[in-house]
Design a protein around this motif. Sequence first.
Motif, PDB file in Angstrom:
ATOM      1  N   HIS A 263      46.142-100.316   0.689  1.00 12.46           N
ATOM      2  CA  HIS A 263      45.215-101.210   0.836  1.00 12.46           C
ATOM      3  C   HIS A 263      44.195-101.105   2.023  1.00 12.46           C
ATOM      4  N   PRO A 264      43.359 -99.890   2.672  1.00  7.43           N
ATOM      5  CA  PRO A 264      43.304-100.321   3.529  1.00  7.43           C
ATOM      6  C   PRO A 264      42.130-101.461   4.236  1.00  7.43           C
ATOM      7  N   GLU A 265      41.473-101.770   2.784  1.00  8.20           N
ATOM      8  CA  GLU A 265      40.278-103.177   2.780  1.00  8.20           C
ATOM      9  C   GLU A 265      41.452-104.377   3.556  1.00  8.20           C
ATOM     10  N   GLY A 266      42.485-104.270   3.070  1.00 12.23           N
ATOM     11  CA  GLY A 266      43.369-105.594   3.553  1.00 12.23           C
ATOM     12  C   GLY A 266      43.540-107.049   2.840  1.00 12.23           C
ATOM     13  N   LEU A 267      44.688-107.611   2.336  1.00 11.75           N
ATOM     14  CA  LEU A 267      45.036-108.170   1.080  1.00 11.75           C
ATOM     15  C   LEU A 267      44.841-109.355   2.114  1.00 11.75           C
ATOM     16  N   SER A 268      44.786-111.261   0.825  1.00 12.73           N
ATOM     17  CA  SER A 268      44.720-111.788   1.618  1.00 12.73           C
ATOM     18  C   SER A 268      46.404-112.120   1.816  1.00 12.73           C
ATOM     19  N   GLY A 269      46.459-113.762   2.063  1.00 15.51           N
ATOM     20  CA  GLY A 269      48.236-114.731   1.987  1.00 15.51           C
ATOM     21  C   GLY A 269      48.648-114.527   0.981  1.00 15.51           C
ATOM     22  N   ASP A 270      47.504-114.753   0.482  1.00 17.40           N
ATOM     23  CA  ASP A 270      47.910-114.942  -1.622  1.00 17.40           C
ATOM     24  C   ASP A 270      48.243-113.520  -1.941  1.00 17.40           C
ATOM     25  N   GLU A 271      47.483-113.249  -1.810  1.00 17.01           N
ATOM     26  CA  GLU A 271      47.897-111.532  -2.666  1.00 17.01           C
ATOM     27  C   GLU A 271      48.680-110.999  -1.971  1.00 17.01           C
ATOM     28  N   LEU A 272      49.327-110.801  -1.014  1.00 16.48           N
ATOM     29  CA  LEU A 272      50.132-110.685  -0.408  1.00 16.48           C
ATOM     30  C   LEU A 272      52.470-111.378  -0.933  1.00 16.48           C
TER      31      LEU A 272
END
Length: 435
Positions: A263-272
């Motif tokens: 996920h090069p766009e990144g993940l939020s804390g909730d998603e992780l």
Amino acid sequence: MTDPWVALEPGADPAERVRLLRRAHETFTTVGTVPRPVRSVVAESWRRSARAGVGPDGAARVELTDGDLGAYRAEHPLSRVMPLFRELMGTFAADGEHLLAVCDAHGRLLWVEGHAATRRRADRMNFVPGARWSESAVGTNAPGTAVAVDRPVQVFAAEHFIRQVQPWTCAAAPVHDPRTGRALGAVDITGGDGLAHPHSLGFVQAVARAAEAQLALLAPPRAAGEGPLLNALGRDEAELVLDGRRIRLSRRHSEILVLLSRHPEGLSGDELLCALYADESVTPVTLRAELARLRRLLGPGLLASRPYRLTAAVESDATVVERRLETGALTAAAEAYTGPLLPGSQAPAIVRLRERLAGGLRTALIAHGDPDLLADWAHTPWGEDDLETWRALAAVRPTAPVRARLAALEAELAAPAGRARALIRGATYLQRPCV
């Protein structure tokens, strides 16, 4: 026995040990129990051999011959260290009436060299180049078992599962790719009872380590412009190659890096949090602490936040397999697949990725119907109980061992306990909808 991987300690009576082992082997092959004095490593190997459908009166089968064998050996990474094996072990094998053998990661013998009379005796049991000596094909033996358990091991006399191999003693050690850590195969010394000594096991292990060091010198260094490399297939703890460093990651850090690399766009804390923890009671504080430890481990600059993301593209062995599958390079994909993705992980998103990757490759192999690729998959720890793969293999290579293994699996599945295990294996993992 102070070292369970050593077959016979100094001072032990080989003849008495052989008598006890033969009685134990007969007991196991008739009633299925393993009595003393069988070592735990051998007992476990006997059980795996029986589950694979190996019979005590079986024999090895030659799978690669002539041109196919020559082409395969020429391209195999261990061909680059055969001169080293010959230098370190050739004289020892010839003078001691032993054999030097090298197998690939599937237990296929690539080279068998040494004393001429000993080779002629070994030929009679198909201990020859091109024959498959994996544990799942011929039962307990040093090269096959070393590959199966990924560590050095000695096998003495009647510890061999197949009776015609029981006059022999062997010691083998796996050889690993120094860049990826995956097993390339094993180096083995085979001969008589004189090899049943701790020094033999130490010797073959030292030869394997020397080969790995030689492969590291021969391997081209990662170019300065190459990004980080993440190896996560077939290991519970991934390895990250970063700026010349090899970083062994904890299981949780391995999961985080696998997910962020995808996920090069990144993940939020909730998603992780949702992707990593099936337990909804785990708090964001726990995750932030893990990420802080990971950032310190990686050094400054690679792990950013808001959202959590990697600042450089990270290549992983899992994505290599996926790309090769997508382009139809099935053989290359199968060669790159060194095991399930983080097999010990229960993180919901990792479980899904693991099942999708393995399932996609397995489906492609069955549809393609190549007997060698199917056999390679069926004789792995993750394929040995795969009924559909064995059915596909039996359709294109209906040999007696394949039919026997298929019949055993179908009988197991027909039993109530077997059906329950199949349902558990095939059940869809239920998770909250997230990454």
